[in-house]
Design an enzyme around this catalytic site. Sequence first.
Site, PDB file in Angstrom:
ATOM      1  N   HIS A 149       0.813  -1.224   0.000  1.00 23.13           N
ATOM      2  CA  HIS A 149       0.000   0.000   0.000  1.00 23.13           C
ATOM      3  C   HIS A 149       0.845   1.273   0.000  1.00 23.13           C
ATOM      4  O   HIS A 149       0.324   2.362  -0.284  1.00 23.13           O
ATOM      5  CB  HIS A 149      -0.929   0.032   1.214  1.00 23.13           C
TER       6      HIS A 149
ATOM      7  N   ASP B 198      -2.769 -10.777  -2.236  1.00 24.41           N
ATOM      8  CA  ASP B 198      -3.326 -10.277  -0.980  1.00 24.41           C
ATOM      9  C   ASP B 198      -4.821 -10.012  -1.149  1.00 24.41           C
ATOM     10  O   ASP B 198      -5.282  -9.707  -2.247  1.00 24.41           O
ATOM     11  CB  ASP B 198      -2.593  -8.974  -0.628  1.00 24.41           C
TER      12      ASP B 198
ATOM     13  N   HIS C 232      -6.309  -7.465  -0.180  1.00 19.74           N
ATOM     14  CA  HIS C 232      -6.438  -6.045  -0.486  1.00 19.74           C
ATOM     15  C   HIS C 232      -5.723  -5.714  -1.799  1.00 19.74           C
ATOM     16  O   HIS C 232      -4.690  -6.302  -2.120  1.00 19.74           O
ATOM     17  CB  HIS C 232      -5.837  -5.193   0.631  1.00 19.74           C
TER      18      HIS C 232
ATOM     19  N   ASP D 101      -4.149 -12.761   4.066  1.00 18.75           N
ATOM     20  CA  ASP D 101      -5.391 -12.295   4.668  1.00 18.75           C
ATOM     21  C   ASP D 101      -6.621 -12.681   3.852  1.00 18.75           C
ATOM     22  O   ASP D 101      -7.744 -12.323   4.209  1.00 18.75           O
ATOM     23  CB  ASP D 101      -5.361 -10.786   4.908  1.00 18.75           C
TER      24      ASP D 101
END
Length: 380
Positions: free
Chosen positions: A120, A156, A158, A245
């Site tokens: 990120h 991931d 995200h 995750d």
Amino acid sequence: MVRYRFSDAHPMDPVRLELTERLCRELGMLDQDCFDLLRPEIAEDETLLSVHAADYVAAVRDAAAGTASEVHGLGTDDVPIFADIHESAARIAQGSWECAEALRTGRTVRAVNFAGGMHHAARDRASGFCVYNDAAVAVQRLLDTGTQRVVYIDVDAHHGDGTQSIFWDDPRVMTISVHQTGVSLFPGTGFPNEVGGAQADGTAVNLALPPGTRDAGWLRAFHAVVPALVAAFEPEVIVSQHGCDSHALDPLTDLSLSIDAQRQAALDIAVLAEELCEDRWIATGGGGYEIFRVVPRSWTHLCAVVGGSPVPLRTEVPAAWREYVRERYGVDAPDRMNDDAELWWRSWEVGYDPADPVDRAVIQTRKELFPLYGLDPWFD
């Protein structure tokens, strides 16, 4: 590495790194000849500035010294300031840089930094628990030392927004992100129509999956999009991010994968590296917030796959490791290295089901990207 700790209550708990290393060691993996441990120092500013803005790196340094205000995404609930914020983040970045350097020098063809995957972090901003984008540092080091094309694959839960933004206008890098749709999950980006800048059209690939996607749907989607585009791009190296995750037990996301599927994703990326890149592959960690039952098992499988000796799925978790977790943290860890999941998925060639939300997500991505590579005449 474990000094990258925002607070006692923050979800990004570096205990997951300690437990992964300990599990790898208990399984005897780190004693194998195929593994050689790198011990990174703290990255120099020159390394960080290869992908980050000078005023941003200065702001992180100021934050560590206690002289900064809340700027560049620092000092938020997601990225609170702590004394070691610069040095610990820079050490993780150096770890991935060292992986790239090891490939450059021929020391190895594969490397893994499971402390990394800070996807990120953007050029001038911290975000989503990430300060310096180590995967981008590794990609940039490869480019700066002669590599012509790199594919970055992010699995991931995200969206890998920071890495995508850093290479948005670079036609030498294809960023692929397979994630839960931004409609329902941070950072709210990563939609199929995000395909790269004007000079790099078709080099950003986003497969945005619906909440609740399970093993069969995730693997079907991955295989319906990723291998064909990677082959079309013809990379010399693959850099991957393996945030775990996406697991059904993760407290911060809504996907429902098993350890078995996450291991399969690593195996599938390994095959792509072997077939398309002469085995040249750098893997990193990423998200993962079920730190006792999921992260250590998932990343131990990742390390074993990178090392070329995958751990069999039904391998027993070493009793000494489980006892350590119980005594130190008061948690009963799983007794096997898998979730005993059924790994079967429909091939895309079997047909498209318009009633299936996963299939609709796949169609949206293929419609945006495949015609640019001459892969799907149906969309021409």
